[in-house]
Write a protein that holds these residues in place. Structure first.
Motif: not given
Lengths: 385, 387
Positions: B191-193, B225-227, B245-248
């Motif tokens: 989970n990150c931003a 969660n945003l991986a 790279l970000w999940g969204v």
């Protein structure tokens, strides 16, 4: 040993003895390399992705660029005025005012800005083909349009019209942003300063309009909104009928024109060195911690942890304890403005109906000086009266 | 045949009622601990830790106590049922109902295992006019490297969730004979931003184009969660390109290699569907004076290779097709104003053991009915004899 006792005593051994089950349920051996096993050919029915997107585009965020210094040669007889959030450079000579504005994006585009200036002079708006016929040249290394209009100047406010005014300006639009160099004043005085104006335009170097930092959507300024004009300070109603929010503005604060996404905007003084505005978003507005860190990130301050959040000062507002956030640093705002020695003071109140954000940002000293007034303003927020 | 002593002891152990009791008590303990843990960690994490694991460490204050996970306990219970309840049990008409009940319970455990290993759960979320030919996992991530082929389709090279999670400070090297480069993944974050890296602080992860990935605590609802991860392409000539790279992320990362454009993306795991679903109309009715929906449904068109047909999917009327079940699950945005465009979310499940729990319950019920009916008849006979 009795039969049952033997059976129970064997249970731990059984748990270990069934290690083979491990392979069935899964839990592979970690490895530092992996050879791709699955390759698919698919038909996409959703919108095709864009190639060559930048990291900022991929993350839908604006990435702050290093602040780049502008350089210019001030014409003899002209006096420099302090830059503000919206004016990268500002000058005055007699009754003539001249300033440079840099905005991220296209700043609304050429036609909208030319016609906005014409409307300030009470002139008819130009058709696109007429705008295409305007003089062109180079300004700060980019193709630019030169305008020269005369009329009755009333600025953005529409008040205090001044006849016999002339407006000369360069407008340039590039990938890095839009730039406007504008000179206004009585026609004779402007005519006398034309050579100086063009010499000043030629002397500007570097200072590319910088992208602004805002990793989250929701606060974009609408197209055609500009801040290179004196704001309209009118009577300041103490409520907003759209949201039902009411407030009491501190003494000396001046209400600025309406902006999209904002309930209300104030400048803390006439020099507009700091502005304070209220935003209302549904739900938790993206989360308290994320918003606090987004604000801090705009000034290059390190993010806080959830634990740090609990240590922050609070202020009573809207019947709950609002969290106060402070940061100082180099500010990269949401519409392209850059303030090198900036301060930010923000408050976030999470309500059942939504989340209220109060944000004051500007030059550090101005923000610090307005701190008590800011807290008072937060405490004054309530239902519209 | 006479069994060796060790074999006899093992058989006695696995078939013992004592082991059954220990396992059922352990299962009860895991359920209780899992329920408590769910307050902080959410359903997905709790299922993983307590029920899909082999062993776990339960923290009690400063002490960590090792416990068998649900995988071990239920696996042993299955063996215990088979050996004790079916193989070693004295076969007679008197215990036929009990044996049938054991078969039902064993089937229930097998159904759980099949679901764990072979099912796929996810969702399709789309606005009116949009189509989907795959569904997405709620929890699992995948990294995809893809290119556009000459016929307009896309060739996708997939790296599964388990491999992504291995990427720490030491990178995981991803290779394929068909790729003109190698990929290195590092600093996986569940989970990150992304955050702009300011001049007033340092970070212990790479900074790319002024941005770094800021790791955050896992959300209680795992689907929130945003991986993120850092990726590096190593070209055949040794040239390297790096990014985050970000999940969204809205668009994939583009890389040029061997005269072709390649895209690298991090996304929720996708599962192809054997048909395309297009959302034609989403309808909802609210309870009077509230925003609480009393009823909502999606009118979709299901298109296969040769035909298409209209289907209405509502809360109690799922679409079953091609081994998939599509349920009307939710809609959004939850804070939409009247007249605002809404999206529909269909939960999609591919589970080979979809109906097995039902069959298992029927078998168990039959076994219990047979057993107790027999006991009742015997009791009545005894009582009549006494009279």
């Amino acid at each position: 040993m009795p039969k049952r006792g033997r059976a129970l005593a064997g249970c731990p051994a059984t748990l270990l003895g069934l290690a083979g089950w491990t392979g069935v349920v899964g839990c592979g051996e970690p490895s530092s390399s992996y050879s791709i096993q699955e390759v698919r050919v698919v038909q996409r029915v959703e919108e095709a992705p864009h190639w060559n997107a930048t990291l900022a585009e991929r993350f839908a965020m604006r990435v702050p660029q290093p602040v780049r210094k502008l350089a210019w040669e001030t014409p003899a007889g002209w006096s420099e005025e302090p830059p503000t959030n919206m004016r990268s450079a500002s000058f005055r000579v007699g009754d003539v005012e001249c300033y440079l504005t840099e905005l991220g994006g296209d700043g609304g585009g050429l036609a909208a800005n030319v016609n906005r200036w014409r409307s300030q002079l009470g002139l008819e708006l130009l058709e696109p083909e007429e705008i295409g016929d305007l003089d062109s040249g180079q300004f700060m290394g980019e193709a630019a349009t030169l305008v020269d209009f005369e009329g009755t100047y009333s600025g953005m406010s529409g008040t205090d019209p001044r006849g016999g005014y002339r407006l000369v300006g360069w407008l340039s639009f590039a990938d890095q942003g839009a730039r406007f160099l504008k000179m206004t004043g009585p026609a004779e005085q402007v005519a006398a300063e034309l050579d100086n104006f063009h010499a000043l335009a030629r002397s500007f170097r570097s200072g590319a309009a910088t992208a602004a930092a805002d990793p989250h959507a929701g606060h974009d300024h609408g197209p055609g909104e500009h801040h290179d004009e004196p704001v309209s300070y009118g009577d300041s109603p103490s409520s907003d009928p759209r949201t039902g929010l009411g407030w009491s503005a501190p003494s000396g604060w001046l209400r600025a024109p309406e902006r999209s996404m904002r309930v209300v905007t104030f400048h803390t003084d006439a020099s507009r060195t700091a502005e304070c505005y209220v935003t209302l978003l549904g739900g938790d507005g993206g989360g308290l911690l994320d918003n606090v860190n987004r604000w801090r990130g705009q000034l290059g301050a390190p993010p806080l942890s959830a634990g740090d959040l609990r240590e922050l000062e609070t202020v009573d507002m809207l019947g709950v304890e609002g969290v106060l956030v402070e940061a100082t640093g180099s500010y990269s705002g949401m519409s392209g403005e850059q303030v090198e020695n900036a301060g930010l003071l923000g408050a976030v109140a999470t309500l059942p109906e939504g989340t209220v954000f109060v944000k004051m940002v500007g030059e550090r000293e101005a923000v610090q000086a307005a701190g008590p007034a800011f807290r008072e303003f937060c405490r004054s927020l309530g239902a519209a009266r | 045949m006479k069994l060796a002593p060790i074999g006899a002891r093992l058989l006695g152990l696995f078939s013992s009622l004592g082991l059954s009791c220990v396992l059922l008590c352990t299962l009860g303990l895991l359920t209780w601990l899992g329920t408590l843990a769910q307050v902080e960690h959410g359903l997905y994490e709790v299922q993983k830790k307590y029920f899909e694991s082999l062993f776990l460490l339960q923290e009690v204050g400063p002490v960590s106590i090792p416990l068998p996970g649900g995988g071990v306990v239920m696996g042993l219970l299955f063996l215990n049922l088979i050996i004790g309840g079916l193989i070693r049990m004295r076969r007679s008409r008197a215990v036929a109902g009990v044996m049938l009940t054991h078969v039902g319970i064993a089937l229930l455990l097998v159904a759980g295992f099949v679901k764990l290993r072979y099912s796929q759960d996810g969702h399709v979320t789309f606005y009116e006019g949009e189509s989907a030919n795959h569904f997405e996992s709620y929890f699992r991530w995948e990294l995809v490297v893809w290119r556009e082929t000459d016929d307009g389709s896309y060739q996708e090279f997939l790296v599964p969730d388990e491999v992504l999670r291995r990427a720490g400070d030491e990178p995981v090297r991803i290779t394929s004979a068909e790729l003109p480069f190698e990929l290195e993944l590092s600093h996986w974050m569940g989970n990150c931003a992304p955050m702009p890296k300011g001049p007033m602080f340092e970070v212990d992860v790479p900074v790319v184009e002024g941005v770094f990935l800021d790791e955050k605590p896992r959300a209680a609802k795992a689907e929130q969660n945003l991986a993120g991860t850092y990726a590096r392409v190593v070209h055949a000539d040794g040239r390297r390109e790096e990014t985050a790279l970000w999940g969204v992320q809205a668009q994939p990362w583009t890389v040029s290699a061997a005269g072709e454009r390649w895209a690298v993306d991090l996304r929720k795991e996708r599962y192809p569907m054997p048909f395309t679903v297009r959302l034609e109309d989403f309808m909802k009715e609210d309870h009077p004076g509230t925003n609480m929906p009393s009823w909502f449904s999606s009118d979709v068109t299901v298109s296969g290779d040769e035909s298409s047909r209209p289907v209405r999917i509502s809360m109690n009327q799922p679409l079953r097709d091609g081994g998939l079940v599509l349920y009307q699950a939710s809609w959004g945005p939850s804070n939409a104003r009247p007249g605002e465009r809404l999206f529909s979310t269909l939960a999609v499940v591919r589970n080979p053991a979809d109906q097995w729990p039902l069959y298992a319950c029927i078998v168990i019920a039959l076994g219990l009915v047979a057993h107790f009916a027999k006991r009742l008849v015997r009791y009545v006979r005894v009582e009549v004899g006494r009279a």
